[in-house]
Scaffold this motif. Structure first.
Motif, PDB file in Angstrom:
ATOM      1  N   ASP A 109       5.298  31.176 -45.429  1.00 26.40           N
ATOM      2  CA  ASP A 109       6.573  30.623 -45.901  1.00 26.40           C
ATOM      3  C   ASP A 109       7.668  30.811 -44.859  1.00 26.40           C
ATOM      4  OD1 ASP A 109       5.314  29.942 -48.256  1.00 26.40           O
ATOM      5  OD2 ASP A 109       6.130  31.642 -49.407  1.00 26.40           O
ATOM      6  N   GLU A 110       7.702  31.985 -44.220  1.00 26.55           N
ATOM      7  CA  GLU A 110       8.724  32.242 -43.193  1.00 26.55           C
ATOM      8  C   GLU A 110       8.540  31.326 -42.000  1.00 26.55           C
ATOM      9  OE1 GLU A 110      10.476  33.786 -39.572  1.00 26.55           O
ATOM     10  OE2 GLU A 110       8.317  33.707 -39.986  1.00 26.55           O
ATOM     11  N   ALA A 111       7.291  31.122 -41.583  1.00 29.16           N
ATOM     12  CA  ALA A 111       7.020  30.258 -40.431  1.00 29.16           C
ATOM     13  C   ALA A 111       7.440  28.823 -40.711  1.00 29.16           C
ATOM     14  CB  ALA A 111       5.540  30.316 -40.062  1.00 29.16           C
ATOM     15  N   PHE A 112       7.156  28.342 -41.905  1.00 25.12           N
ATOM     16  CA  PHE A 112       7.549  26.971 -42.260  1.00 25.12           C
ATOM     17  C   PHE A 112       9.063  26.858 -42.441  1.00 25.12           C
ATOM     18  CE2 PHE A 112       3.192  25.904 -42.540  1.00 25.12           C
ATOM     19  CZ  PHE A 112       3.121  24.518 -42.562  1.00 25.12           C
ATOM     20  N   ALA A 113       9.684  27.895 -42.993  1.00 24.83           N
ATOM     21  CA  ALA A 113      11.142  27.860 -43.164  1.00 24.83           C
ATOM     22  C   ALA A 113      11.838  27.705 -41.829  1.00 24.83           C
ATOM     23  CB  ALA A 113      11.610  29.136 -43.871  1.00 24.83           C
ATOM     24  N   LEU A 114      11.361  28.415 -40.808  1.00 23.18           N
ATOM     25  CA  LEU A 114      12.002  28.369 -39.497  1.00 23.18           C
ATOM     26  C   LEU A 114      11.621  27.128 -38.708  1.00 23.18           C
ATOM     27  CD1 LEU A 114      13.653  29.702 -37.225  1.00 23.18           C
ATOM     28  CD2 LEU A 114      11.573  30.931 -36.552  1.00 23.18           C
ATOM     29  N   ASN A 115      10.346  26.766 -38.726  1.00 20.77           N
ATOM     30  CA  ASN A 115       9.843  25.740 -37.813  1.00 20.77           C
ATOM     31  C   ASN A 115       9.776  24.331 -38.398  1.00 20.77           C
ATOM     32  OD1 ASN A 115       8.873  27.196 -35.233  1.00 20.77           O
ATOM     33  ND2 ASN A 115       8.123  28.503 -36.881  1.00 20.77           N
ATOM     34  N   SER A 149      -5.458  29.559 -31.004  1.00 21.76           N
ATOM     35  CA  SER A 149      -5.738  30.511 -32.068  1.00 21.76           C
ATOM     36  C   SER A 149      -4.852  30.156 -33.256  1.00 21.76           C
ATOM     37  CB  SER A 149      -5.475  31.951 -31.607  1.00 21.76           C
ATOM     38  OG  SER A 149      -4.115  32.103 -31.227  1.00 21.76           O
ATOM     39  N   LEU A 150      -5.090  30.821 -34.380  1.00 21.25           N
ATOM     40  CA  LEU A 150      -4.332  30.529 -35.591  1.00 21.25           C
ATOM     41  C   LEU A 150      -2.879  30.948 -35.414  1.00 21.25           C
ATOM     42  CD1 LEU A 150      -4.590  29.447 -38.475  1.00 21.25           C
ATOM     43  CD2 LEU A 150      -5.103  31.785 -39.217  1.00 21.25           C
ATOM     44  N   ASN A 151      -1.988  30.005 -35.674  1.00 21.87           N
ATOM     45  CA  ASN A 151      -0.551  30.275 -35.526  1.00 21.87           C
ATOM     46  C   ASN A 151       0.162  29.466 -36.612  1.00 21.87           C
ATOM     47  OD1 ASN A 151       2.235  30.197 -34.602  1.00 21.87           O
ATOM     48  ND2 ASN A 151       1.458  30.946 -32.644  1.00 21.87           N
ATOM     49  N   ALA A 152       0.865  30.159 -37.488  1.00 18.11           N
ATOM     50  CA  ALA A 152       1.538  29.470 -38.590  1.00 18.11           C
ATOM     51  C   ALA A 152       2.587  28.490 -38.085  1.00 18.11           C
ATOM     52  CB  ALA A 152       2.172  30.488 -39.530  1.00 18.11           C
ATOM     53  N   ALA A 153       3.184  28.790 -36.942  1.00 18.23           N
ATOM     54  CA  ALA A 153       4.180  27.875 -36.382  1.00 18.23           C
ATOM     55  C   ALA A 153       3.543  26.551 -35.969  1.00 18.23           C
ATOM     56  CB  ALA A 153       4.879  28.521 -35.184  1.00 18.23           C
ATOM     57  N   SER A 154       2.314  26.580 -35.491  1.00 20.19           N
ATOM     58  CA  SER A 154       1.635  25.336 -35.096  1.00 20.19           C
ATOM     59  C   SER A 154       1.466  24.414 -36.292  1.00 20.19           C
ATOM     60  CB  SER A 154       0.273  25.642 -34.479  1.00 20.19           C
ATOM     61  OG  SER A 154       0.406  26.379 -33.283  1.00 20.19           O
ATOM     62  N   ALA A 155       1.102  24.974 -37.434  1.00 19.39           N
ATOM     63  CA  ALA A 155       0.961  24.163 -38.639  1.00 19.39           C
ATOM     64  C   ALA A 155       2.316  23.592 -39.057  1.00 19.39           C
ATOM     65  CB  ALA A 155       0.371  25.005 -39.769  1.00 19.39           C
ATOM     66  N   ALA A 156       3.356  24.400 -38.940  1.00 13.02           N
ATOM     67  CA  ALA A 156       4.694  23.927 -39.301  1.00 13.02           C
ATOM     68  C   ALA A 156       5.168  22.833 -38.353  1.00 13.02           C
ATOM     69  CB  ALA A 156       5.673  25.103 -39.292  1.00 13.02           C
ATOM     70  N   LYS A 157       4.877  22.990 -37.073  1.00 13.42           N
ATOM     71  CA  LYS A 157       5.287  21.969 -36.103  1.00 13.42           C
ATOM     72  C   LYS A 157       4.493  20.676 -36.284  1.00 13.42           C
ATOM     73  CE  LYS A 157       8.373  24.409 -33.851  1.00 13.42           C
ATOM     74  NZ  LYS A 157       9.818  24.105 -34.006  1.00 13.42           N
ATOM     75  N   ALA A 158       3.240  20.791 -36.716  1.00 10.47           N
ATOM     76  CA  ALA A 158       2.480  19.583 -37.028  1.00 10.47           C
ATOM     77  C   ALA A 158       3.141  18.829 -38.177  1.00 10.47           C
ATOM     78  CB  ALA A 158       1.037  19.948 -37.383  1.00 10.47           C
TER      79      ALA A 158
END
Length: 252
Positions: A109-115, A149-158
């Motif tokens: 949730d934090e990664a998506f909120a920011l990115n 590697s797995l990175n929550a920011a990558s999913a958010a940026k996608a």
């Protein structure tokens, strides 16, 4: 090249350092009246003073947390009160979030909120005035679509990429363009202090991955942002344009 940006207004998020600061410098040099926002007021004020020292108009400083819904609305309201309606929004706020397979929902949730969500909220806040004036520019700074590697920011940026593409179709008839820039390795706080803290690690990464032979500077992103924000780029929308020195993982 004259970009015809003098007198336009811009809001740049994540502007306390790195890419956001570089974007603010370039836009100010082009005569854009800029509002800069981030959480660290001291760094924003330093940047504003540095820009003013070059002879450009000092940016308006608006502190806030773009991951908070109320703050996002307030930031746009304060920038608009100081500058007038925002012509150009540059969503630079973001950060890498390496993630474990069993990461908690709160981490995602934090990664998506920011990115992702911060950019969406700021954009939604500036769009009505852009639509009323039949002109606007949204530029998003995203990230690599080739994660190692797995990175929550990558999913958010996608999510940011596809949201921007869809939005670009909806607002194109209003004279508004929406484009996204995935940066490569740019000399910034995050890259130099966290990912590549030693000169040896930087040289090794460049040798393996960056054909042009060096890390970029924040202003390298800023120059493309300025062009995309200009009237000259009126026919470019829904695009994802890397600025990475040829750094495409798995290409060789």
């Amino acid at each position: 090249m004259e970009l015809n940006l003098k007198g336009r207004t811009a809001l740049v998020s994540g502007a306390s350092a790195g890419i956001g600061a570089g974007v603010a410098r370039i836009l100010a040099q082009q005569g854009v009246r800029v509002a800069i926002t981030a959480r660290r007021r001291d760094l924003l004020e330093q940047l504003a003073a540095q820009i003013a020292a070059t002879g450009a108009e000092a940016p308006i400083v608006v502190t806030g947390d773009v991951t908070a819904a109320d703050d996002a609305k307030r930031i746009v309201a304060e920038a608009t009160a100081a500058l007038g309606p925002i012509d150009i929004l540059v969503n630079c706020a973001g950060g890498s979030r390496p993630t474990q397979q069993d990461a908690a929902d709160a981490d995602w949730d934090e990664a998506f909120a920011l990115n992702f969500t911060a950019a969406r909220r700021l954009t939604q806040a500036v769009l009505p005035a852009m639509q009323a004036r039949q002109w606007g520019r949204i530029v998003n700074i995203s990230g690599s679509m080739e994660p190692r590697s797995l990175n929550a920011a990558s999913a958010a940026k996608a999510a940011l990429h596809l949201w921007a593409k869809g939005l670009s179709c909806d607002v194109a008839a209003h004279g508004i363009t929406v484009n996204t820039i995935p940066p490569g390795r740019i000399n910034s706080e995050q890259i130099r202090d966290k990912l590549h803290p030693s000169e040896e690690s930087r040289r090794a990464f460049i040798a393996r991955n960056i054909p042009i032979g060096y890390f970029g500077e924040p202003e390298d992103i800023g120059h493309l942002v300025a062009f995309l924000a200009s009237p000259l780029a009126r026919y470019i929308t829904g695009a994802v344009i890397p600025v990475d020195g040829g750094m495409h993982y798995y290409a060789h």
